[in-house]
Design an enzyme around this catalytic site. Structure first.
Site, PDB file in Angstrom:
ATOM      1  N   HIS A  15      29.334  -8.972 -43.010  1.00  0.00           N
ATOM      2  CA  HIS A  15      28.668  -9.726 -44.201  1.00  0.00           C
ATOM      3  C   HIS A  15      28.454 -10.981 -44.378  1.00  0.00           C
ATOM      4  O   HIS A  15      29.594 -11.787 -43.724  1.00  0.00           O
ATOM      5  CB  HIS A  15      28.388  -8.759 -45.359  1.00  0.00           C
ATOM      6  CG  HIS A  15      29.092  -8.986 -46.401  1.00  0.00           C
ATOM      7  ND1 HIS A  15      29.515  -8.371 -47.636  1.00  0.00           N
ATOM      8  CD2 HIS A  15      30.184  -9.175 -45.967  1.00  0.00           C
ATOM      9  CE1 HIS A  15      31.114  -8.766 -48.016  1.00  0.00           C
ATOM     10  NE2 HIS A  15      31.276  -8.984 -47.341  1.00  0.00           N
ATOM     11  N   CYS A  34      35.074 -14.042 -48.642  1.00  0.00           N
ATOM     12  CA  CYS A  34      34.250 -13.619 -47.911  1.00  0.00           C
ATOM     13  C   CYS A  34      33.000 -14.225 -47.633  1.00  0.00           C
ATOM     14  O   CYS A  34      31.711 -14.123 -47.247  1.00  0.00           O
ATOM     15  CB  CYS A  34      33.468 -12.335 -49.064  1.00  0.00           C
ATOM     16  SG  CYS A  34      34.249 -10.837 -48.769  1.00  0.00           S
ATOM     17  N   HIS A  40      31.939 -11.942 -41.482  1.00  0.00           N
ATOM     18  CA  HIS A  40      33.149 -11.198 -40.835  1.00  0.00           C
ATOM     19  C   HIS A  40      33.105  -9.831 -41.805  1.00  0.00           C
ATOM     20  O   HIS A  40      31.732  -9.237 -42.520  1.00  0.00           O
ATOM     21  CB  HIS A  40      34.319 -11.172 -42.902  1.00  0.00           C
ATOM     22  CG  HIS A  40      34.391 -11.322 -43.294  1.00  0.00           C
ATOM     23  ND1 HIS A  40      33.524 -11.703 -44.916  1.00  0.00           N
ATOM     24  CD2 HIS A  40      34.507 -10.227 -44.309  1.00  0.00           C
ATOM     25  CE1 HIS A  40      33.244 -11.577 -45.789  1.00  0.00           C
ATOM     26  NE2 HIS A  40      33.749 -10.303 -45.914  1.00  0.00           N
ATOM     27  N   HIS A  42      32.884  -5.167 -42.131  1.00  0.00           N
ATOM     28  CA  HIS A  42      33.758  -4.608 -43.027  1.00  0.00           C
ATOM     29  C   HIS A  42      33.198  -2.813 -42.454  1.00  0.00           C
ATOM     30  O   HIS A  42      32.203  -2.739 -41.891  1.00  0.00           O
ATOM     31  CB  HIS A  42      33.523  -4.112 -44.163  1.00  0.00           C
ATOM     32  CG  HIS A  42      33.901  -5.519 -45.290  1.00  0.00           C
ATOM     33  ND1 HIS A  42      35.300  -5.568 -46.341  1.00  0.00           N
ATOM     34  CD2 HIS A  42      33.179  -6.694 -45.609  1.00  0.00           C
ATOM     35  CE1 HIS A  42      35.117  -6.986 -46.836  1.00  0.00           C
ATOM     36  NE2 HIS A  42      33.929  -7.047 -46.563  1.00  0.00           N
ATOM     37  N   ASP A  80      24.486   0.576 -40.040  1.00  0.00           N
ATOM     38  CA  ASP A  80      25.950   0.149 -38.366  1.00  0.00           C
ATOM     39  C   ASP A  80      25.743  -0.401 -38.090  1.00  0.00           C
ATOM     40  O   ASP A  80      24.360  -1.076 -36.879  1.00  0.00           O
ATOM     41  CB  ASP A  80      25.428   1.757 -38.429  1.00  0.00           C
ATOM     42  CG  ASP A  80      27.263   1.736 -37.710  1.00  0.00           C
ATOM     43  OD1 ASP A  80      27.808   1.486 -37.927  1.00  0.00           O
ATOM     44  OD2 ASP A  80      27.062   2.909 -36.924  1.00  0.00           O
ATOM     45  N   HIS A  81      26.691  -1.264 -37.651  1.00  0.00           N
ATOM     46  CA  HIS A  81      26.661  -2.512 -36.302  1.00  0.00           C
ATOM     47  C   HIS A  81      25.791  -3.352 -36.967  1.00  0.00           C
ATOM     48  O   HIS A  81      25.580  -3.815 -36.090  1.00  0.00           O
ATOM     49  CB  HIS A  81      27.100  -2.334 -35.216  1.00  0.00           C
ATOM     50  CG  HIS A  81      27.970  -1.143 -34.779  1.00  0.00           C
ATOM     51  ND1 HIS A  81      28.965   0.086 -34.865  1.00  0.00           N
ATOM     52  CD2 HIS A  81      29.215  -1.098 -33.815  1.00  0.00           C
ATOM     53  CE1 HIS A  81      29.692   1.007 -34.706  1.00  0.00           C
ATOM     54  NE2 HIS A  81      30.411  -0.615 -34.239  1.00  0.00           N
ATOM     55  N   GLU A 125      34.024  -0.900 -50.488  1.00  0.00           N
ATOM     56  CA  GLU A 125      34.143  -1.402 -48.968  1.00  0.00           C
ATOM     57  C   GLU A 125      35.625  -2.201 -48.919  1.00  0.00           C
ATOM     58  O   GLU A 125      35.595  -2.177 -47.134  1.00  0.00           O
ATOM     59  CB  GLU A 125      34.099  -3.010 -49.815  1.00  0.00           C
ATOM     60  CG  GLU A 125      33.353  -3.508 -48.768  1.00  0.00           C
ATOM     61  CD  GLU A 125      33.109  -5.443 -49.804  1.00  0.00           C
ATOM     62  OE1 GLU A 125      32.192  -5.708 -49.716  1.00  0.00           O
ATOM     63  OE2 GLU A 125      33.599  -6.011 -50.715  1.00  0.00           O
TER      64      GLU A 125
END
Ligand code: NI
Length: 135
Positions: A15, A34, A40, A42, A80-81, A125
């Site tokens: 994100h 962020c 980047h 998480h 996811d991913h 997170e």
């Protein structure tokens, strides 16, 4: 008598926290690392808590298999991913902070659960930073 059934899940996602209507400097000032334009990732950890009465026939509040599959379809398969900003429609116009992600997850799961069940979602997170939302 109410019992809470909880299921843990996991997804990796990228994100970036920023507002298009702010300058790069202002985004950097408010969102810090962020707001990195290159995104980047998480390792998100999720806990879904469903609270309700025990069904006298089955002895369950909710079948764990049903809950597991629901989380897979509604959360893992969507997020996811993924790059949350670019690939998940719920975040096209909403900053993908942990707060907003936990609310979106709650909204995705809620319609599939018994209306008599109470739903709480907790999203980590990082191992130390987490948020919760419940109805
Ligand atoms: Ni971040």
């Amino acid at each position: 008598m109410k019992v809470t059934v909880s299921r843990k899940a996991h997804f990796n996602a990228a994100h970036r926290l920023y507002r298009k209507d702010w300058t790069d400097e202002k985004n950097q000032e408010i969102f810090g690392k962020c707001s990195n334009p290159h995104y980047h990732g998480h390792n998100y950890e999720l806990i879904v808590h469903v609270t309700g009465a025990i069904d006298p026939e089955t002895g369950y509040v909710i079948d764990m298999k049903v809950l597991k599959d629901l989380i897979k379809v509604e959360v893992e398969d969507r997020m996811d991913h993924k790059n949350l900003n670019e690939e998940v429609p719920e975040f096209f116009d909403r900053i993908p902070t942990a707060e907003n992600i936990v609310v979106v997850i709650h909204q995705l799961l809620r319609p599939h659960l018994d209306s008599n069940h109470h739903l709480k979602v907790t999203l980590f997170e990082t191992p130390r930073n987490y948020v919760s939302y419940s109805d």
